[in-house]
Enzyme design. Sequence first.
Site, PDB file in Angstrom:
ATOM      1  N   LYS A 180       0.844  -1.188   0.000  1.00  0.00           N
ATOM      2  CA  LYS A 180       0.000   0.000   0.000  1.00  0.00           C
ATOM      3  C   LYS A 180       0.883   1.243   0.000  1.00  0.00           C
ATOM      4  O   LYS A 180       1.887   1.298   0.704  1.00  0.00           O
ATOM      5  CB  LYS A 180      -0.933   0.016   1.219  1.00  0.00           C
ATOM      6  N   GLU A 191      -9.081   7.879   4.024  1.00  0.00           N
ATOM      7  CA  GLU A 191      -8.986   8.188   5.451  1.00  0.00           C
ATOM      8  C   GLU A 191      -9.506   9.581   5.765  1.00  0.00           C
ATOM      9  O   GLU A 191      -9.109  10.557   5.136  1.00  0.00           O
ATOM     10  CB  GLU A 191      -7.522   8.053   5.915  1.00  0.00           C
TER      11      GLU A 191
END
Length: 272
Positions: free
Chosen positions: A121, A190
């Site tokens: 990631k 996020e």
Amino acid sequence: MSVHQSNIKRVTTHILQEMKARGEKISMLTAYDFSMAKILDAAGIDILLVGDSASNVMAGNETTLPITLDQMIYHATSVIKAVKRAFVVVDIPFGSYQGNSSEALRSAIRIMKESGAHAVKLEGGREIKESVLRILSAGVPVMGHLGLTPQSIYKFGTYTVRAKEEEEAKRLLEDAKILEECGCFAIVLEKIPAKLGEQVAKSVNIPVIGIGAGGGVDGQVLVTHDLLGITKDFQPRFLRRYADLFNVMTEAVQGYIKDVKGKEFPNKKESY
């Protein structure tokens, strides 16, 4: 857990894609060590993230920046040994991919080869496009990460919600599409407004996993130590604590100390 889910021998990018297509939400949690990963995997979690949040949770650093590639590989190797079913994604840490696609590829290959993880990631959108393409060209699956990107904390100067302004929201949406076009298999969003989270999830065909991005995305991720109530100080709005292990563990340790001091432990049965 649905019957379908429990029958899965191993979660793959293909299975995650199918889950999005049929509207089944994806569950994701962090893991940094063998014992915890074993519990989470057996419980039926879909994705385990060996997050650079290990820098905070395991090493006690204020930010995710200090953790090294070697340390991330150590954590990932420990997690992989425990996992039978979950898909394991590893964060490439700060300074191991930014601005240099060759270094990004080297970092990704080291993670995959040395830990046996399933994917990596990276944080960022268009500015890391070259790195993403380079890693994917080597056959390594990549998960994106947009919105609040903790590795850029000093640029933002705060951990507040991102993309509230129209301009930043538009850019985030474009970045999500860029990551999808590059070939990312999923994206983490996020701390962004719920409405934008839902918009992103609808506008791309790949799974979108949220942390503080509302319920309109394809799945959710939390830091395991937060969910279990091992950490006490961190209390963002998006966090739901499912247990209070801080107090459970404190009581257990105090009970042990009391029994040792009071000569209650070990007793005759516990001695050879």
